[in-house]
Write a protein that holds these residues in place. Structure first.
Motif, PDB file in Angstrom:
ATOM      1  N   ILE A 143       0.820  -1.201   0.000  1.00  0.00           N
ATOM      2  CA  ILE A 143       0.000   0.000   0.000  1.00  0.00           C
ATOM      3  C   ILE A 143       0.857   1.256   0.000  1.00  0.00           C
ATOM      4  CG2 ILE A 143      -0.242   0.139   2.512  1.00  0.00           C
ATOM      5  CD1 ILE A 143      -2.971   0.897  -0.129  1.00  0.00           C
ATOM      6  N   CYS A 144       2.039   1.197   0.605  1.00  0.00           N
ATOM      7  CA  CYS A 144       2.906   2.370   0.692  1.00  0.00           C
ATOM      8  C   CYS A 144       3.849   2.496  -0.491  1.00  0.00           C
ATOM      9  CB  CYS A 144       3.725   2.315   1.974  1.00  0.00           C
ATOM     10  SG  CYS A 144       4.975   1.000   1.964  1.00  0.00           S
ATOM     11  N   ASP A 145       3.817   1.550  -1.409  1.00  0.00           N
ATOM     12  CA  ASP A 145       4.737   1.529  -2.544  1.00  0.00           C
ATOM     13  C   ASP A 145       4.288   2.572  -3.575  1.00  0.00           C
ATOM     14  OD1 ASP A 145       6.357   0.924  -4.713  1.00  0.00           O
ATOM     15  OD2 ASP A 145       6.314  -1.237  -4.326  1.00  0.00           O
ATOM     16  N   SER A 146       4.749   3.807  -3.389  1.00  0.00           N
ATOM     17  CA  SER A 146       4.312   4.897  -4.251  1.00  0.00           C
ATOM     18  C   SER A 146       4.725   4.697  -5.700  1.00  0.00           C
ATOM     19  CB  SER A 146       4.867   6.227  -3.735  1.00  0.00           C
ATOM     20  OG  SER A 146       4.321   6.544  -2.475  1.00  0.00           O
ATOM     21  N   ALA A 147       5.870   4.036  -5.916  1.00  0.00           N
ATOM     22  CA  ALA A 147       6.319   3.782  -7.280  1.00  0.00           C
ATOM     23  C   ALA A 147       5.360   2.836  -7.995  1.00  0.00           C
ATOM     24  CB  ALA A 147       7.729   3.194  -7.270  1.00  0.00           C
ATOM     25  N   LEU A 148       4.975   1.769  -7.331  1.00  0.00           N
ATOM     26  CA  LEU A 148       4.023   0.826  -7.922  1.00  0.00           C
ATOM     27  C   LEU A 148       2.672   1.500  -8.131  1.00  0.00           C
ATOM     28  CD1 LEU A 148       3.192  -2.047  -8.791  1.00  0.00           C
ATOM     29  CD2 LEU A 148       2.657  -2.516  -6.384  1.00  0.00           C
ATOM     30  N   PHE A 149       2.233   2.262  -7.155  1.00  0.00           N
ATOM     31  CA  PHE A 149       0.938   2.925  -7.272  1.00  0.00           C
ATOM     32  C   PHE A 149       0.926   3.893  -8.452  1.00  0.00           C
ATOM     33  CE2 PHE A 149      -2.185   6.227  -6.150  1.00  0.00           C
ATOM     34  CZ  PHE A 149      -3.300   5.438  -5.935  1.00  0.00           C
ATOM     35  N   SER A 150       2.019   4.627  -8.640  1.00  0.00           N
ATOM     36  CA  SER A 150       2.101   5.564  -9.761  1.00  0.00           C
ATOM     37  C   SER A 150       2.029   4.835 -11.089  1.00  0.00           C
ATOM     38  CB  SER A 150       3.395   6.373  -9.680  1.00  0.00           C
ATOM     39  OG  SER A 150       3.410   7.189  -8.524  1.00  0.00           O
ATOM     40  N   LEU A 151       2.644   3.663 -11.145  1.00  0.00           N
ATOM     41  CA  LEU A 151       2.578   2.866 -12.368  1.00  0.00           C
ATOM     42  C   LEU A 151       1.155   2.395 -12.632  1.00  0.00           C
ATOM     43  CD1 LEU A 151       4.164   1.523 -14.687  1.00  0.00           C
ATOM     44  CD2 LEU A 151       4.444  -0.463 -13.198  1.00  0.00           C
ATOM     45  N   ILE A 188      10.673  -0.623   1.756  1.00  0.00           N
ATOM     46  CA  ILE A 188      10.107   0.671   1.381  1.00  0.00           C
ATOM     47  C   ILE A 188       9.474   1.350   2.588  1.00  0.00           C
ATOM     48  CG2 ILE A 188       8.207   1.753   0.111  1.00  0.00           C
ATOM     49  CD1 ILE A 188       8.757  -0.133  -2.159  1.00  0.00           C
ATOM     50  N   THR A 189       9.711   2.636   2.706  1.00  0.00           N
ATOM     51  CA  THR A 189       8.936   3.447   3.639  1.00  0.00           C
ATOM     52  C   THR A 189       8.159   4.431   2.782  1.00  0.00           C
ATOM     53  OG1 THR A 189      10.480   5.297   3.910  1.00  0.00           O
ATOM     54  CG2 THR A 189      10.873   3.334   5.245  1.00  0.00           C
ATOM     55  N   SER A 190       7.038   4.895   3.260  1.00  0.00           N
ATOM     56  CA  SER A 190       6.210   5.758   2.422  1.00  0.00           C
ATOM     57  C   SER A 190       6.829   7.137   2.247  1.00  0.00           C
ATOM     58  CB  SER A 190       4.804   5.892   3.012  1.00  0.00           C
ATOM     59  OG  SER A 190       4.853   6.517   4.265  1.00  0.00           O
ATOM     60  N   PHE A 191       7.914   7.417   2.961  1.00  0.00           N
ATOM     61  CA  PHE A 191       8.601   8.689   2.756  1.00  0.00           C
ATOM     62  C   PHE A 191       9.453   8.653   1.494  1.00  0.00           C
ATOM     63  CE2 PHE A 191       7.828   8.936   7.350  1.00  0.00           C
ATOM     64  CZ  PHE A 191       7.189  10.156   7.398  1.00  0.00           C
ATOM     65  N   GLU A 192       9.607   7.483   0.908  1.00  0.00           N
ATOM     66  CA  GLU A 192      10.352   7.353  -0.337  1.00  0.00           C
ATOM     67  C   GLU A 192       9.385   7.477  -1.505  1.00  0.00           C
ATOM     68  OE1 GLU A 192      13.173   3.996  -0.430  1.00  0.00           O
ATOM     69  OE2 GLU A 192      12.704   3.705   1.680  1.00  0.00           O
ATOM     70  N   ARG A 193       9.359   8.624  -2.127  1.00  0.00           N
ATOM     71  CA  ARG A 193       8.475   8.835  -3.276  1.00  0.00           C
ATOM     72  C   ARG A 193       9.318   8.716  -4.533  1.00  0.00           C
ATOM     73  NH1 ARG A 193       3.366  11.205  -2.432  1.00  0.00           N
ATOM     74  NH2 ARG A 193       2.911  11.489  -0.241  1.00  0.00           N
ATOM     75  N   LEU A 194       9.402   7.517  -5.046  1.00  0.00           N
ATOM     76  CA  LEU A 194      10.238   7.243  -6.200  1.00  0.00           C
ATOM     77  C   LEU A 194       9.593   7.796  -7.468  1.00  0.00           C
ATOM     78  CD1 LEU A 194      11.194   3.566  -5.362  1.00  0.00           C
ATOM     79  CD2 LEU A 194      12.361   5.659  -4.692  1.00  0.00           C
ATOM     80  N   MET A 195      10.423   8.294  -8.357  1.00  0.00           N
ATOM     81  CA  MET A 195       9.933   8.821  -9.622  1.00  0.00           C
ATOM     82  C   MET A 195       9.738   7.673 -10.608  1.00  0.00           C
ATOM     83  SD  MET A 195       9.501  11.981  -9.156  1.00  0.00           S
ATOM     84  CE  MET A 195       9.243  12.510 -10.848  1.00  0.00           C
ATOM     85  N   VAL A 196       8.547   7.503 -11.091  1.00  0.00           N
ATOM     86  CA  VAL A 196       8.248   6.450 -12.053  1.00  0.00           C
ATOM     87  C   VAL A 196       8.096   7.076 -13.431  1.00  0.00           C
ATOM     88  CG1 VAL A 196       6.642   4.646 -12.713  1.00  0.00           C
ATOM     89  CG2 VAL A 196       7.110   5.077 -10.305  1.00  0.00           C
ATOM     90  N   ARG A 197       8.938   6.680 -14.335  1.00  0.00           N
ATOM     91  CA  ARG A 197       8.900   7.218 -15.686  1.00  0.00           C
ATOM     92  C   ARG A 197       7.980   6.343 -16.535  1.00  0.00           C
ATOM     93  NH1 ARG A 197      13.659   7.416 -13.261  1.00  0.00           N
ATOM     94  NH2 ARG A 197      14.030   5.238 -13.774  1.00  0.00           N
ATOM     95  N   ALA A 198       6.678   6.580 -16.436  1.00  0.00           N
ATOM     96  CA  ALA A 198       5.694   5.712 -17.088  1.00  0.00           C
ATOM     97  C   ALA A 198       5.836   5.709 -18.604  1.00  0.00           C
ATOM     98  CB  ALA A 198       4.285   6.153 -16.712  1.00  0.00           C
ATOM     99  N   SER A 199       6.473   6.734 -19.186  1.00  0.00           N
ATOM    100  CA  SER A 199       6.636   6.779 -20.629  1.00  0.00           C
ATOM    101  C   SER A 199       7.871   6.025 -21.094  1.00  0.00           C
ATOM    102  CB  SER A 199       6.733   8.245 -21.097  1.00  0.00           C
ATOM    103  OG  SER A 199       7.874   8.861 -20.518  1.00  0.00           O
TER     104      SER A 199
END
Length: 239
Positions: A143-151, A188-199
């Motif tokens: 749930i906290c995996d911001s990179a996966l969520f962004s994808l 992963i901690t939710s403070f890590e907001r990884l940049m996901v390059r969806a393109s």
């Protein structure tokens, strides 16, 4: 109930325990020890600073994945098998009791990961409901995996289009399993907001999945982008 505390599972990524380089069993023992020690305080606020200092000292020798990520000793078991903040206002009855923590009440109460933020804005809990149902043991990792969520947000009409569509559940479950294969998802901690390059297909796959899983992960994502038709949407990562 929100994405942090669901009916049967909880997320505690903000508190940093995943930053400890320990096995799941060792982390559980740390939480059990903290809980026992905290209960001896009998909710005496004056004893909170001493408890925090002692726990920080005890845990200082544990290797961290990221030395800059704080690990809060006030995370423990708020009920059997449910981790949570032991000084949350809902437990102490005091609105600023989390000021005894490193981050303080203003951050602890206001910070949201990407998934929680999206659910609170929309009122749509389909994604957290799905994870609670299919991956209860790994809920706190996902749930906290911001990179996966962004994808996943690149999928049209997400989350309803995949979380509430039985014919697509298997592809989503498999994509999640592939993500869990990557060792980075364990810490992963939710403070890590990884940049996901969806393109950028290659960069995205390298960031989230093991090399041997890139092709299958891309196939799963593309199949999830098929909405009510048999063709892949034009925003596919392969395009």
């Amino acid at each position: 109930m929100n994405a942090c505390q669901k009916k049967n599972v909880s997320c505690f990524a903000c508190c940093g325990v995943a930053n400890l380089n320990l096995s799941e069993g060792q982390r559980q023992r740390i939480l059990e020890e903290r809980t026992r020690e905290f209960h001896t305080l009998e909710m005496d606020f004056q004893r909170f600073p001493e408890y925090r200092a002692q726990r920080e000292k005890k845990e200082s020798s544990i290797q961290r994945h990221n030395p800059e990520t704080y690990v809060c000793p006030f995370l423990g078991y708020i009920e059997p098998n449910r981790p949570g903040c032991m000084i949350h206002p809902a437990r102490t009855g005091h609105p600023t009791s989390q000021n005894y923590s490193f981050y303080g009440a203003s951050i602890c109460l206001s910070y949201d990961c990407s998934a929680k933020d999206a659910e609170e804005k929309s009122g749509n809990t389909a994604y957290s409901d799905f994870l609670e149902r299919v991956q209860p043991e790994n809920y706190h990792r996902l749930i906290c995996d911001s990179a996966l969520f962004s994808l996943l947000e690149t999928i049209p009409d997400f989350p309803d289009s995949v979380c509430r569509a039985p014919e697509r559940n298997s592809a989503l479950e498999r994509l999640i399993e592939l993500r869990l294969n990557h060792p980075d998802s364990e810490r992963i901690t939710s403070f890590e907001r990884l940049m996901v390059r969806a393109s950028d297909s290659q960069a995205t796959m390298e960031e989230l999945f093991l090399p041997e899983n890139h092709r299958e992960a891309r196939q799963c994502l593309n199949s999830l982008k098929v909405l009510f038709t048999d063709r892949v949407d034009g925003s596919s990562l392969d395009r």
